[in-house]
Design a protein around this motif. Structure first.
Motif, PDB file in Angstrom:
ATOM      1  N   VAL A 193       0.833  -1.203   0.000  1.00 27.03           N
ATOM      2  CA  VAL A 193       0.000   0.000   0.000  1.00 27.03           C
ATOM      3  C   VAL A 193       0.865   1.248   0.000  1.00 27.03           C
ATOM      4  O   VAL A 193       0.622   2.195  -0.750  1.00 27.03           O
ATOM      5  CB  VAL A 193      -0.950  -0.004   1.228  1.00 27.03           C
ATOM      6  N   CYS A 194       1.890   1.283   0.836  1.00 23.73           N
ATOM      7  CA  CYS A 194       2.826   2.406   0.855  1.00 23.73           C
ATOM      8  C   CYS A 194       4.074   2.018   1.614  1.00 23.73           C
ATOM      9  O   CYS A 194       4.066   1.064   2.389  1.00 23.73           O
ATOM     10  CB  CYS A 194       2.184   3.658   1.471  1.00 23.73           C
ATOM     11  N   GLY A 195       5.160   2.762   1.372  1.00 17.91           N
ATOM     12  CA  GLY A 195       6.392   2.561   2.118  1.00 17.91           C
ATOM     13  C   GLY A 195       6.365   3.330   3.427  1.00 17.91           C
ATOM     14  O   GLY A 195       5.876   4.457   3.491  1.00 17.91           O
ATOM     15  N   LEU A 196       6.894   2.708   4.471  1.00 16.60           N
ATOM     16  CA  LEU A 196       6.871   3.331   5.796  1.00 16.60           C
ATOM     17  C   LEU A 196       8.237   3.827   6.251  1.00 16.60           C
ATOM     18  O   LEU A 196       8.337   4.917   6.811  1.00 16.60           O
ATOM     19  CB  LEU A 196       6.322   2.342   6.832  1.00 16.60           C
ATOM     20  N   ALA A 197       9.275   3.042   6.058  1.00 15.15           N
ATOM     21  CA  ALA A 197      10.566   3.436   6.632  1.00 15.15           C
ATOM     22  C   ALA A 197      11.707   2.761   5.897  1.00 15.15           C
ATOM     23  O   ALA A 197      11.553   1.689   5.304  1.00 15.15           O
ATOM     24  CB  ALA A 197      10.619   3.080   8.116  1.00 15.15           C
ATOM     25  N   VAL A 198      12.872   3.413   5.976  1.00 12.15           N
ATOM     26  CA  VAL A 198      14.131   2.856   5.484  1.00 12.15           C
ATOM     27  C   VAL A 198      14.959   2.501   6.706  1.00 12.15           C
ATOM     28  O   VAL A 198      15.376   3.387   7.466  1.00 12.15           O
ATOM     29  CB  VAL A 198      14.880   3.858   4.591  1.00 12.15           C
ATOM     30  N   THR A 199      15.177   1.203   6.936  1.00  8.90           N
ATOM     31  CA  THR A 199      15.886   0.744   8.134  1.00  8.90           C
ATOM     32  C   THR A 199      17.180   0.026   7.790  1.00  8.90           C
ATOM     33  O   THR A 199      17.728  -0.689   8.635  1.00  8.90           O
ATOM     34  CB  THR A 199      14.979  -0.191   8.954  1.00  8.90           C
ATOM     35  N   THR A 200      17.668   0.189   6.557  1.00 12.51           N
ATOM     36  CA  THR A 200      18.897  -0.509   6.170  1.00 12.51           C
ATOM     37  C   THR A 200      20.096  -0.035   6.970  1.00 12.51           C
ATOM     38  O   THR A 200      21.023  -0.801   7.214  1.00 12.51           O
ATOM     39  CB  THR A 200      19.171  -0.297   4.667  1.00 12.51           C
ATOM     40  N   ALA A 214      12.312   3.235  -1.916  1.00 13.81           N
ATOM     41  CA  ALA A 214      13.490   2.837  -1.153  1.00 13.81           C
ATOM     42  C   ALA A 214      13.131   2.264   0.215  1.00 13.81           C
ATOM     43  O   ALA A 214      13.987   1.673   0.879  1.00 13.81           O
ATOM     44  CB  ALA A 214      14.427   4.034  -0.971  1.00 13.81           C
ATOM     45  N   ALA A 215      11.888   2.430   0.652  1.00 15.87           N
ATOM     46  CA  ALA A 215      11.474   1.955   1.978  1.00 15.87           C
ATOM     47  C   ALA A 215      11.469   0.432   1.997  1.00 15.87           C
ATOM     48  O   ALA A 215      10.838  -0.216   1.153  1.00 15.87           O
ATOM     49  CB  ALA A 215      10.100   2.500   2.325  1.00 15.87           C
ATOM     50  N   ASP A 216      12.171  -0.158   2.957  1.00 14.83           N
ATOM     51  CA  ASP A 216      12.189  -1.613   3.089  1.00 14.83           C
ATOM     52  C   ASP A 216      11.131  -2.118   4.052  1.00 14.83           C
ATOM     53  O   ASP A 216      10.829  -3.311   4.075  1.00 14.83           O
ATOM     54  CB  ASP A 216      13.573  -2.084   3.541  1.00 14.83           C
ATOM     55  N   VAL A 217      10.564  -1.230   4.858  1.00 12.83           N
ATOM     56  CA  VAL A 217       9.421  -1.559   5.712  1.00 12.83           C
ATOM     57  C   VAL A 217       8.192  -0.928   5.089  1.00 12.83           C
ATOM     58  O   VAL A 217       8.160   0.287   4.855  1.00 12.83           O
ATOM     59  CB  VAL A 217       9.621  -1.051   7.151  1.00 12.83           C
ATOM     60  N   VAL A 218       7.178  -1.746   4.817  1.00  8.18           N
ATOM     61  CA  VAL A 218       6.022  -1.264   4.063  1.00  8.18           C
ATOM     62  C   VAL A 218       4.736  -1.634   4.787  1.00  8.18           C
ATOM     63  O   VAL A 218       4.714  -2.522   5.651  1.00  8.18           O
ATOM     64  CB  VAL A 218       6.004  -1.847   2.637  1.00  8.18           C
ATOM     65  N   LEU A 219       3.676  -0.934   4.398  1.00  7.21           N
ATOM     66  CA  LEU A 219       2.322  -1.288   4.815  1.00  7.21           C
ATOM     67  C   LEU A 219       1.690  -2.039   3.646  1.00  7.21           C
ATOM     68  O   LEU A 219       1.620  -1.510   2.528  1.00  7.21           O
ATOM     69  CB  LEU A 219       1.525  -0.032   5.147  1.00  7.21           C
ATOM     70  N   ALA A 220       1.254  -3.277   3.904  1.00  8.23           N
ATOM     71  CA  ALA A 220       0.750  -4.132   2.836  1.00  8.23           C
ATOM     72  C   ALA A 220      -0.657  -4.607   3.160  1.00  8.23           C
ATOM     73  O   ALA A 220      -1.090  -4.601   4.313  1.00  8.23           O
ATOM     74  CB  ALA A 220       1.672  -5.327   2.632  1.00  8.23           C
TER      75      ALA A 220
END
Length: 593
Positions: A193-200, A214-220
């Protein structure tokens, strides 16, 4: 009796009488722990940046805990009262107030305070902290215009997800869709649905980044595939081993007698063995015959014979005396062992070896919720608490969760819970110091153990992470406060998503006529790093999850967003009409010449 005309007018218009010509909304918060502190801070961050609301905090005369309770926060009025009755509420200016938050941990006390508050201000937005679901349902029937929330229920999913190694606990349903938080590589591209955060980069976590891909944590969206937390739970269930009866027997033997009595018995047996060797030398027999004679003489004291040599008679007397000491010691060992075994079974210290389970320390409000949710996922749980009468002890017995009664900071207690082979340790007592000691001792037993630590102080949590490598810490009050503040402002927080030390809020915000966003395009809602639009709902129409950003916003529309606290504050200011300054008295005329 007929309702007074003034009250009917106030009910019809929603207008409230404010003291001293005050036009700002007034909210009263009652509490004496960190939840009250964070709710006040959330209200300040949401509304008070431009002085738009007035907050009164009611606290006891004396501070009842070492943690902050809000009384030292600037920009609010503090009223001290040990009892929440009508007199205290009148002193706090509850008459004419817009909302009241009752945040004490006493469910019955909160209900009594709500009844007293109704006598002072019947038309009041009421937000109550409550753990007992039966009392919560009764309160909702008494006060239809109320929100009854449990901080433990709100925060527990964050601890469960951290224990299972998931990025976030959020699984919520909104507008016909079930959404959850996951790693981008774990979900299909069409479900994002959308990207939430970049935690790399753990040192620089970016939430709601401008470069959303680029967000690796997403809302799906959940489309039939099991959620990540459920998959992790199934892996833990498959990893469990069968209980080992032999291990239980060995632990029972180890706990059968106390250390002092065991040492005394061993010393006495050694003395008897030496005496038996001397007896064999005195009567000139083999070692097997000497053992037989020694045991019979020691335990029964029989076979007196005056015709024996003097050395044999002396040894027989000495052995009889040793037997007088041995028999009471054997009796003491049996009695003490039975008592200790019963106590150990009752306290849960005799437990089989386990693996792949989760150990929960502290069965208070939050620990009880965490234990129940882990069991709902099919995860094996072992609980530890200082007392057998803990709040969650009855539920643990019903769920079949072993409860070990003892100090979790002690190595013996942790070993009883098989911390060496567990998947995770969730430490959620109310004492930061106790939590830290338990976590460090558990890490000493298992260096690879995932520890989820309940800590209030964020700075303290960061220092602990740097010093000891314990990187998963949660604050129940911090996670739950946005929901309480939003309920007090009559705005529903759909979900709270913790990402690292950040908290993202999923909120549905109505657009009021005359607001700055009224008449502007949907593209004006999004702010990189602060706010991201999820869905748009026209009045009387279905929610649009892929609305055209060029669409114009009208009053009555509802915007579903995911936002940080600061971003939500800015959005609320743009969806609400700017307050008009109260009309002052007419300027005095200049005297005519």
């Amino acid at each position: 009796m007929a309702e007074p005309l003034r009250d009917r007018a106030r009910r019809a218009t929603g207008w409230r009488l404010r003291a001293n010509g005050e036009t700002r909304p007034h909210y009263v918060v009652c509490g004496n722990d960190p939840l009250a502190y964070w709710v006040v801070k959330a209200l300040l961050a949401t509304e008070l940046a431009q002085g738009r609301v007035r907050i009164t905090l009611v606290v006891p005369e004396r501070r009842r805990s070492e943690g902050p309770d809000g009384r030292d926060v600037d920009g609010i009025q503090v009223v001290r009262a040990d009892r929440l009755d009508e007199a205290a509420f009148r002193r706090a200016g509850l008459a004419g107030a817009d909302g009241l938050a009752l945040l004490h941990q006493d469910d019955v006390g909160n209900m009594h305070a709500a009844l007293c508050a109704q006598e002072v201000e019947p038309r009041l937005r009421l937000v109550v902290r409550m753990f007992n679901t039966s009392l919560a349902n009764g309160l909702r029937e008494l006060f239809p215009d109320s929100a009854v929330l449990s901080d433990a229920s709100i925060a527990a999913p964050a601890f469960v997800a951290a224990a299972l190694g998931e990025v976030a606990p959020t699984h919520f349903r909104h507008a016909g869709r079930t959404l959850y938080v996951a790693r981008r590589e774990d979900v299909r591209a069409g479900d994002v649905v959308c990207g939430l955060a970049v935690t790399t980069d753990p040192a620089l976590v970016r939430v709601l980044p401008a470069d959303e891909p680029a967000a690796d944590v997403v809302l799906a969206e959940a489309t039939g595939q099991p959620a990540g937390t459920e998959l992790a739970a199934r892996r833990l269930v498959r990893a469990r081993r069968r209980r080992q009866p032999v291990a239980v027997l060995l632990r029972a033997v180890r706990s059968f007698a106390t250390r002092k009595i065991g040492i005394a018995v061993m010393v006495l047996l050694a003395v008897i063995a030496v005496l038996g060797w001397l007896n064999s030398r005195a009567v000139d027999v083999s070692w097997t015959e000497a053992l037989y004679l020694t045991l019979v003489t020691t335990l029964s004291g029989q076979d007196p014979d005056v015709s024996k040599p003097a050395a044999a008679q002396i040894m027989q007397v000495v052995l009889n005396l040793a037997g007088l000491a041995l028999i009471p010691l054997i009796t003491a060992v049996v009695v003490d062992g039975i008592v200790n075994a019963r106590l150990a079974l009752h306290a849960g210290r005799i437990q089989p070896q386990r693996t792949g389970h989760v150990v929960v320390v502290g069965l208070g409000n939050i620990g009880t919720r965490v234990m129940a949710q882990l069991r709902d996922f099919g995860v094996e749980v072992v609980a530890i608490d200082r007392t057998a009468e803990a709040r969650g002890a009855a539920l643990a017995r019903r769920l079949g969760v072993p409860l070990i009664v003892g100090d979790a900071a002690r190595e013996e207690t942790l070993r009883s819970a098989s911390v060496e082979t567990c998947q995770a340790l969730v430490v959620v007592s109310t004492d930061d110091g106790v939590n830290l000691r338990a976590a460090l001792n558990a890490r000493a037993l298992n260096a690879e153990l995932r520890v989820v630590l309940r800590l209030f102080d964020g700075d303290f949590a960061e220092r602990i992470q740097q010093a000891f490598g314990i990187g998963i810490s949660r604050s129940v009050s911090y996670l739950a406060a946005p929901a309480f503040a939003a309920a007090l402002l009559d705005r529903a927080v759909i979900a709270t998503i913790p990402v690292d030390r950040h908290a993202l809020l999923v909120v549905e915000v109505p657009v009021v006529a005359g607001a700055p966003l009224d008449g502007r395009p949907l593209a004006a809602v999004a702010r990189p790093g602060e706010v991201r639009l999820l869905a748009h709902t026209r009045a009387g129409q279905r929610t649009d999850w892929s609305a055209d950003p060029r669409m114009v916003i009208n009053s009555g529309d509802r915007l579903t967003v995911v936002a940080r606290r600061a971003g939500l504050s800015a959005l609320l200011r743009e969806t609400t009409p700017l307050p008009t300054a109260p009309a002052g008295p007419p300027a005095p005329r200049e005297p005519e010449e």
